[in-house]
Design an enzyme around this catalytic site. Structure first.
Site, PDB file in Angstrom:
ATOM      1  N   HIS A  56      53.216 -53.394  10.873  1.00 54.83           N
ATOM      2  CA  HIS A  56      54.107 -52.800   9.876  1.00 54.83           C
ATOM      3  C   HIS A  56      55.415 -52.413  10.575  1.00 54.83           C
ATOM      4  O   HIS A  56      55.437 -52.203  11.792  1.00 54.83           O
ATOM      5  CB  HIS A  56      53.479 -51.545   9.270  1.00 54.83           C
ATOM      6  CG  HIS A  56      52.299 -51.823   8.402  1.00 54.83           C
ATOM      7  ND1 HIS A  56      51.767 -50.875   7.564  1.00 54.83           N
ATOM      8  CD2 HIS A  56      51.535 -52.939   8.233  1.00 54.83           C
ATOM      9  CE1 HIS A  56      50.736 -51.379   6.916  1.00 54.83           C
ATOM     10  NE2 HIS A  56      50.572 -52.636   7.318  1.00 54.83           N
ATOM     11  N   GLU A  58      56.996 -49.702  10.772  1.00 52.01           N
ATOM     12  CA  GLU A  58      56.925 -48.440  11.522  1.00 52.01           C
ATOM     13  C   GLU A  58      56.261 -48.635  12.880  1.00 52.01           C
ATOM     14  O   GLU A  58      56.734 -48.094  13.889  1.00 52.01           O
ATOM     15  CB  GLU A  58      56.115 -47.395  10.728  1.00 52.01           C
ATOM     16  CG  GLU A  58      56.714 -47.027   9.400  1.00 52.01           C
ATOM     17  CD  GLU A  58      56.161 -47.823   8.227  1.00 52.01           C
ATOM     18  OE1 GLU A  58      56.114 -47.281   7.115  1.00 52.01           O
ATOM     19  OE2 GLU A  58      55.772 -48.997   8.420  1.00 52.01           O
ATOM     20  N   CYS A  86      52.256 -45.813   4.948  1.00 54.15           N
ATOM     21  CA  CYS A  86      50.835 -45.829   4.604  1.00 54.15           C
ATOM     22  C   CYS A  86      50.100 -44.861   5.543  1.00 54.15           C
ATOM     23  O   CYS A  86      50.713 -44.276   6.447  1.00 54.15           O
ATOM     24  CB  CYS A  86      50.272 -47.244   4.754  1.00 54.15           C
ATOM     25  SG  CYS A  86      50.213 -47.826   6.477  1.00 54.15           S
ATOM     26  N   CYS A  89      50.452 -45.767   9.331  1.00 52.41           N
ATOM     27  CA  CYS A  89      51.781 -45.497   9.896  1.00 52.41           C
ATOM     28  C   CYS A  89      52.092 -44.002   9.930  1.00 52.41           C
ATOM     29  O   CYS A  89      52.662 -43.502  10.901  1.00 52.41           O
ATOM     30  CB  CYS A  89      52.841 -46.263   9.116  1.00 52.41           C
ATOM     31  SG  CYS A  89      52.664 -48.061   9.296  1.00 52.41           S
TER      32      CYS A  89
END
Length: 158
Positions: A56, A58, A86, A89
């Site tokens: 992701h 992040e 999410c 993260c």
């Protein structure tokens, strides 16, 4: 520059990364780690490209910042991301010990810093960080909505 102006400036940079992610066929999410008005880490979604469910925006930006600092802890860092993180993260941001999170669009389905759960302020984790939401939210939401609209249209053509 006042904090709100700085937040918009850096979120615009994160949106540019999200746009780049979309050009690569990824879900358009971009992220930046900033300390003392210097970008120390950046990332965009790369899960599809790298076949890595943890890639992701992040996580990619945290990895970059960790290499920059030669440390997995990032005290004092403000983290900018175009979409509410999410659970994976949001928890990674806790472990990185960031000071502040600024995000654009909320994620009502799986957002973990306020929408579904708030891991940023959780009393069972050993660190909390300040959260500012809604910075450039309309742009971030539009980018995501258009991406998924195009995906659905392509799927219908097949």
């Amino acid at each position: 520059m006042v904090q709100a102006e700085q937040d918009v400036f850096w979120m615009q940079q994160a949106l540019a990364l999200a746009d780049y992610a979309q050009q690569q066929g990824e879900v358009p999410v971009g992220a930046l780690a900033v300390l003392d008005q210097q970008c120390v880490g950046l990332g965009f979604n790369q899960s599809i490209l790298t076949h890595d469910p943890t890639a992701h925006a992040e996580i990619v930006a945290l990895r970059h910042a960790g290499i920059t600092f030669q440390n997995y802890r990032l005290p004092g860092v403000t983290f900018y991301v175009t979409l509410e993180p999410c659970a994976m993260c949001a928890t990674a941001l806790v472990h990185a010990r960031i000071a502040r999170l600024v995000y654009g669009a909320t994620d009502p389905k799986s957002g973990a810093v306020g929408s579904r759960i708030n891991l940023a302020a959780s009393d069972f984790l050993n660190h909390q960080y300040q959260v500012v939401n809604g910075v450039c939210a309309e742009q971030a939401s539009a980018l995501l909505s258009n991406f998924f609209k195009q995906r659905r249209a392509l799927k219908k053509l097949k």
